[in-house]
Design a protein around this motif. Structure first.
Motif, short mmCIF file in Angstrom:
data_model
loop_
_atom_site.label_atom_id
_atom_site.label_comp_id
_atom_site.label_asym_id
_atom_site.label_seq_id
_atom_site.Cartn_x
_atom_site.Cartn_y
_atom_site.Cartn_z
N VAL A 26 0.83 -1.21 0.00
CA VAL A 26 0.00 0.00 0.00
C VAL A 26 0.87 1.25 0.00
O VAL A 26 0.62 2.21 -0.76
CB VAL A 26 -0.95 0.00 1.21
N ILE A 27 1.91 1.27 0.83
CA ILE A 27 2.79 2.45 0.90
C ILE A 27 3.50 2.66 -0.43
O ILE A 27 3.61 3.78 -0.94
CB ILE A 27 3.80 2.30 2.04
N ALA A 28 3.99 1.57 -1.04
CA ALA A 28 4.69 1.68 -2.31
C ALA A 28 3.78 2.17 -3.43
O ALA A 28 4.22 2.90 -4.33
CB ALA A 28 5.30 0.33 -2.69
N PRO A 35 11.28 10.44 -4.57
CA PRO A 35 10.86 9.73 -5.78
C PRO A 35 10.48 8.28 -5.51
O PRO A 35 10.88 7.71 -4.50
CB PRO A 35 12.11 9.82 -6.67
N ALA A 36 9.71 7.72 -6.42
CA ALA A 36 9.09 6.41 -6.20
C ALA A 36 10.10 5.29 -6.02
O ALA A 36 9.82 4.31 -5.31
CB ALA A 36 8.16 6.08 -7.38
N TYR A 37 11.30 5.41 -6.63
CA TYR A 37 12.26 4.30 -6.53
C TYR A 37 12.79 4.13 -5.10
O TYR A 37 13.37 3.09 -4.76
CB TYR A 37 13.43 4.51 -7.50
N LEU A 38 12.58 5.14 -4.24
CA LEU A 38 13.03 5.04 -2.85
C LEU A 38 12.14 4.11 -2.03
O LEU A 38 12.51 3.71 -0.92
CB LEU A 38 13.07 6.42 -2.21
N ALA A 39 10.95 3.79 -2.55
CA ALA A 39 10.03 2.88 -1.85
C ALA A 39 9.59 1.79 -2.81
O ALA A 39 8.44 1.77 -3.27
CB ALA A 39 8.83 3.65 -1.30
N PRO A 40 10.48 0.85 -3.15
CA PRO A 40 10.11 -0.21 -4.09
C PRO A 40 9.06 -1.14 -3.50
O PRO A 40 9.02 -1.37 -2.28
CB PRO A 40 11.44 -0.96 -4.31
N SER A 41 8.21 -1.65 -4.35
CA SER A 41 7.16 -2.57 -3.91
C SER A 41 7.75 -3.97 -3.71
O SER A 41 8.86 -4.26 -4.16
CB SER A 41 6.06 -2.64 -4.97
N ALA A 228 24.85 -4.88 -0.97
CA ALA A 228 23.80 -4.04 -0.38
C ALA A 228 24.24 -2.58 -0.34
O ALA A 228 23.46 -1.67 -0.66
CB ALA A 228 23.46 -4.54 1.02
N TYR A 229 25.49 -2.35 0.04
CA TYR A 229 26.00 -0.97 0.12
C TYR A 229 26.13 -0.35 -1.27
O TYR A 229 25.67 0.77 -1.51
CB TYR A 229 27.35 -0.98 0.82
N LEU A 230 26.73 -1.09 -2.19
CA LEU A 230 26.95 -0.54 -3.53
C LEU A 230 25.63 -0.27 -4.24
O LEU A 230 25.47 0.79 -4.87
CB LEU A 230 27.78 -1.52 -4.36
N SER A 231 24.68 -1.18 -4.14
CA SER A 231 23.39 -0.97 -4.81
C SER A 231 22.66 0.23 -4.23
O SER A 231 21.97 0.96 -4.96
CB SER A 231 22.53 -2.23 -4.70
N GLY A 232 22.83 0.48 -2.93
CA GLY A 232 22.22 1.66 -2.33
C GLY A 232 22.84 2.95 -2.86
O GLY A 232 22.12 3.92 -3.15
N THR A 233 24.17 2.97 -3.01
CA THR A 233 24.83 4.17 -3.53
C THR A 233 24.50 4.40 -5.00
O THR A 233 24.60 5.54 -5.48
CB THR A 233 26.35 4.05 -3.38
N GLN A 234 24.10 3.36 -5.72
CA GLN A 234 23.74 3.49 -7.13
C GLN A 234 22.22 3.66 -7.32
O GLN A 234 21.74 3.57 -8.44
CB GLN A 234 24.21 2.26 -7.89
N ASN A 235 21.51 3.91 -6.23
CA ASN A 235 20.05 4.10 -6.26
C ASN A 235 19.30 2.87 -6.76
O ASN A 235 18.17 2.99 -7.24
CB ASN A 235 19.67 5.32 -7.11
N LYS A 236 19.91 1.70 -6.62
CA LYS A 236 19.21 0.45 -6.90
C LYS A 236 18.56 -0.03 -5.60
O LYS A 236 18.98 -1.03 -5.00
CB LYS A 236 20.15 -0.61 -7.46
N ILE A 237 17.55 0.70 -5.16
CA ILE A 237 16.99 0.48 -3.84
C ILE A 237 16.33 -0.89 -3.73
O ILE A 237 16.41 -1.55 -2.69
CB ILE A 237 15.99 1.59 -3.49
N ALA A 238 15.67 -1.34 -4.79
CA ALA A 238 15.02 -2.65 -4.75
C ALA A 238 16.05 -3.76 -4.52
O ALA A 238 15.82 -4.67 -3.72
CB ALA A 238 14.26 -2.90 -6.05
#
Length: 272
Positions: A26-28, A35-41, A228-238
Motif C-alpha cells: 500500500v505504501i509503495a 521519488p518512487a524508486y526510494l520505496a520499491p514494492s 547491499a552498500y553498492l546498490s544503495g549508492t547506485q540508487n538500486k533500492i530494490a
C-alpha cells in the motif's frame, strides 16, 4: 493435538508477515514516498532478487548478457560473506572460549584481562575499519579481523559467566577423586559452561551479521554486504532491500541452526 499446537505457534508470525507485506504494498503504491524508486514494492524487490540470480540483458548502446550483479549471482555473494563470517567466528571461538575459561578460573588473569575485554566490548566494530585496512589491506584479512573483533567479546564474556555458574562442590569432588585441574576443567567446567557458550555464540553471530556490511564497505565484492552498500549508492533500492532481506533471513536461519545444536548438545537447558 500436536499439529494444532504447531499451527498456533506459527500463525502469529504468518499473520504478521502478511500484514507487513500488505502495508508495504500500500505504501509503495500510494506515492507517499518520492521519488518512487526510494520505496520499491514487494514485486520490484522480488524482480531484483530474481535478476540478481540469473543471466540478464542490459542496454546502454550495445545489448549484452551479464551474470547476476557485479558478475556474481546473489547466492554467490552470500556464500562469500558466510565464509568470511565463518572464519571470523571460528577464530573468535578458538580465542574466546579458552580465554573465558582461563579468566573464569584464574582470578589474577581475570583482573588483568578483564578491563581490556570490557574495552573491546564497548567499541563499535566500525571504528576498527580504518586502521584494519591500513594494517591488513583492502582484501579479506581486514574483513575477517573486523568480524573476529565483533564476535570475540560476547563469546568470551558468555564463557566467563558460564564458569562462574559452575558449582564449586562439583569441581572439588572430581579433584578429591584424583583428577588434575586440567581434567576438572575439561570434564566438569567446560560441559557445564557449554549452554552459556552456545548462547554467546548466538549473540556473536548476530553481531557478525550486523557488522558484515561495515566489513565489506571497502572492496567488499563479492559479498552480500558489499552488494547491499553498492546498490544503495547506485540508487538500486530494490536490490539493496533484497540484499537486506537475504541478510536478515540468513541470520534467522543460522540462529535456528544454533538453537538446534544447543537442543542436541544441552537438552537439559531450561528444564528443572
Amino acid at each position: 493435538m500436536e499439529d494444532r499446537r504447531r499451527t498456533v505457534t506459527w500463525l502469529p508470525a504468518v499473520v504478521t508477515g502478511v500484514g507487513v507485506l500488505v502495508l508495504w504494498t500500500v505504501i509503495a503504491a500510494s506515492d507517499v514516498v518520492q521519488p518512487a524508486y526510494l520505496a520499491p514494492s514487494p514485486r520490484e524487490v522480488w524482480d531484483a532478487f530474481v535478476r540478481a540470480n540469473t543471466h540478464h540483458e542490459i542496454g546502454g548502446g550495445v545489448d549484452r548478457v551479464v551474470r547476476g550483479e557485479e558478475n556474481y549471482f546473489l547466492w554467490e555473494h552470500l556464500l562469500v560473506s558466510l565464509r568470511r563470517i565463518g572464519i571470523g567466528l571460528a577464530l573468535a571461538i578458538a580465542v574466546g572460549v579458552p580465554l573465558g575459561l582461563l579468566m573464569g578460573t584464574v582470578t589474577s588473569v581475570r583482573r588483568v584481562a578483564g578491563p581490556y575485554l570490557d574495552f573491546l566490548r564497548s567499541i563499535p566494530p566500525l571504528a576498527y575499519m580504518g586502521f584494519l585496512v591500513a594494517w591488513f589491506g583492502i582484501y579479506d584479512t581486514s574483513k575477517i579481523w573486523l568480524l573476529f573483533l565483533a564476535a570475540f567479546p560476547p563469546i568470551a564474556l558468555a564463557t566467563i559467566n558460564g564458569v562462574r555458574g559452575v558449582r564449586e562442590d562439583q569441581v572439588n569432588a572430581v579433584l578429591s577423586l584424583g583428577a588434575s585441574r586440567r581434567q576438572a576443567v575439561t570434564s566438569v567446567v567446560l560441559p557445564a559452561t557449554l549452554p552459556d557458550i552456545l548462547s554467546g555464540l548466538r549473540v556473536a553471530v548476530g553481531f557478525a551479521w550486523t557488522t558484515v556490511v561495515a566489513a565489506e564497505l571497502v572492496n567488499g565484492l563479492p559479498g552480500i554486504g558489499g552488494l547491499a552498500y553498492l546498490s544503495g549508492t547506485q540508487n538500486k533500492i530494490a536490490l539493496s532491500v533484497a540484499c537486506i532481506l537475504v541478510i536478515g533471513l540468513t541470520a534467522i536461519a543460522l540462529d535456528a541452526v544454533i538453537r538446534l545444536i544447543e537442543h542436541s548438545l544441552v537438552p537439559w537447558r531450561g528444564k528443572a
